[in-house]
Design an enzyme around this catalytic site. Structure first.
Site, short mmCIF file in Angstrom:
data_model
loop_
_atom_site.label_atom_id
_atom_site.label_comp_id
_atom_site.label_asym_id
_atom_site.label_seq_id
_atom_site.Cartn_x
_atom_site.Cartn_y
_atom_site.Cartn_z
N TRP A 127 -80.66 6.86 8.38
CA TRP A 127 -81.41 5.61 8.32
C TRP A 127 -82.89 5.93 8.53
CZ3 TRP A 127 -82.48 2.16 13.00
CH2 TRP A 127 -83.00 0.92 12.60
N ASP A 208 -75.06 6.34 16.95
CA ASP A 208 -75.56 5.04 16.49
C ASP A 208 -74.36 4.32 15.87
OD1 ASP A 208 -76.85 2.85 15.48
OD2 ASP A 208 -78.37 3.97 14.37
N ALA A 210 -73.54 0.99 14.42
CA ALA A 210 -74.11 -0.27 13.93
C ALA A 210 -73.13 -1.12 13.14
CB ALA A 210 -75.33 0.02 13.05
N LYS A 243 -74.41 -6.88 12.68
CA LYS A 243 -73.54 -6.95 11.52
C LYS A 243 -72.20 -7.58 11.85
CE LYS A 243 -76.76 -4.11 9.86
NZ LYS A 243 -77.96 -3.73 10.62
#
Length: 394
Positions: A127, A208, A210, A243
């Site tokens: 990212w 991470d 997400a 999300k």
């Protein structure tokens, strides 16, 4: 003073969003921005979120600050969701943050405080904001091979070869599931080999997370994170609720610091409080409270899990449809990887000139490296995209 400022590099995704907004053509397709959209092109408020907010509106009597690290009930609920008992609760320090990005930023700050000489290894690609924040903080970063541009799968041998260069105290940034931007993930056997290497080198994993619930389901998507948590002496986890709860604008995230020695937890917790105080003092509470209500109320939780599963399966159907359409149009299974990838994103492997051609001639917007947001599609636009790709001659 202001005349001393210099223009900052353009964020490619933000630039793409602006181009999309300025495009007056009917039928344009936005596959760039990383936000979930339903078949109508709307990012909906989840049913459980609406109900939790209704209850909160009726019952909440104050908007006073909670604490520098947020509500402990939120910590407990999220630690249970992510770790599910993989490590004892007393081994986990936690702080609520403004979204997953806030958690990532605080994790990098904590690493720099603990070990200014630490290098952070990041996947190629990753990212873009990971790299931007690291560069801004002047933390040394090292790329490790991850995505094979030919097979569109994980280059595991390359990854392991590059991670062999780790030094004790270095940090390896890993995507817990639904790798952004590629959609290609390690399997659990590969995860175990990465864990063994990190432990042998004395390196620390930072995960991470997400997109829990967007790939193979809530538990399957957390399986690698739980394996790392119980296998490594120190772990950082940055988790986002944007999300899977659809609370993008509420900026709801959490940073967890896991120590094998529970006596270190208070020290880590104190430092997380300090960092929050330096950056924004008290974190946002509304989204965190809504998430806590959903995760701790059986009726709301079931409502949320059911809708999240509808979302996940909808994206899988789009992936399968896309792979089938491209196979039909090209007579080749070279795009079969789309059905194998997981999460919102896949990198298609299209040259930049083809990406630009799709935008100019077909009104199809994707990031220059051909990363697409699968959730930006629907059953009607998949054939349009597939035909445009097939007609491009790639």
């Amino acid at each position: 003073m202001f005349d001393k400022l210099t223009k900052q590099p353009v964020d490619k995704i933000m630039e793409l969003m602006q181009l999309y907004r300025e495009d007056s053509r009917d039928g344009k397709i936005d596959l760039g921005v990383g936000v979930y959209k339903n078949a109508e092109g709307v990012t909906p408020v989840m049913r459980a979120v609406k109900e939790a907010e209704r209850q909160l509106l009726e019952s909440q009597e104050t908007k006073a600050y909670v604490s520098l690290v947020g509500d402990v009930a939120f910590h407990d609920a999220m630690i249970d969701l992510v770790l599910d008992g993989a490590v004892p609760r007393e081994n986990v320090a936690a702080a609520a943050t403004p979204g997953g990005t806030g958690a990532v930023r605080q994790a990098f700050e904590l690493i720099r405080m603990a070990n200014p000489d630490a290098r952070i290894f990041t996947s190629l690609p990753t990212w873009p904001n990971h790299l931007s924040i690291l560069d801004y903080l002047k933390i040394e970063r090292v790329g490790y091979r991850y995505f094979d541009e030919d097979t569109r799968a994980v280059d595991f041998d390359g990854m392991m070869a590059d991670l062999d260069g780790l030094r004790a105290g270095d940090v390896v940034l890993l995507h817990g599931c639904c790798h952004n931007p590629t959609g290609a993930n390690l399997n659990l056997t590969e995860w175990q080999r990465v864990i063994d290497l990190l432990n042998a080198k004395g390196a620390i994993p930072m995960i991470d997370l997400a997109y829990q619930g967007f790939g193979d389901g809530l538990d399957d998507d957390a399986a690698a994170t739980r394996l790392v948590a119980k296998s490594c002496p120190e772990v950082l986890i940055a988790a986002s609720c944007s999300k899977n709860f659809g609370v993008y604008r509420e900026r709801t995230g959490i940073l967890m610091g896991i120590s094998a020695d529970a006596s270190k937890t208070k020290l880590v917790q104190d430092n997380l409080s300090f960092l929050n105080r330096q950056n924004y003092s008290f974190p946002p509470d509304h989204g965190a409270r809504v998430v806590t209500m959903i995760l701790t109320d059986p009726t709301l939780r079931k409502m949320w899990v059911d809708e999240l599963e509808e979302t996940r399966l909808g994206m899988l159907r789009l992936r399968e449809q896309m792979a089938e359409e491209l196979q039909k149009l090209t007579g080749s299974n070279r795009f079969g990887f789309i059905a194998q990838h997981r999460g919102m994103f896949s990198r298609l492997g299209l040259p930049s000139d083809v990406v630009e051609k799709l935008r100019k001639e077909n009104g199809i917007y994707m990031v220059g490296d051909s990363r697409i947001n699968v959730a930006g599609l629907n059953a009607k636009t998949v054939p349009i995209l597939a035909k445009a790709i097939a007609d491009s001659g790639v």
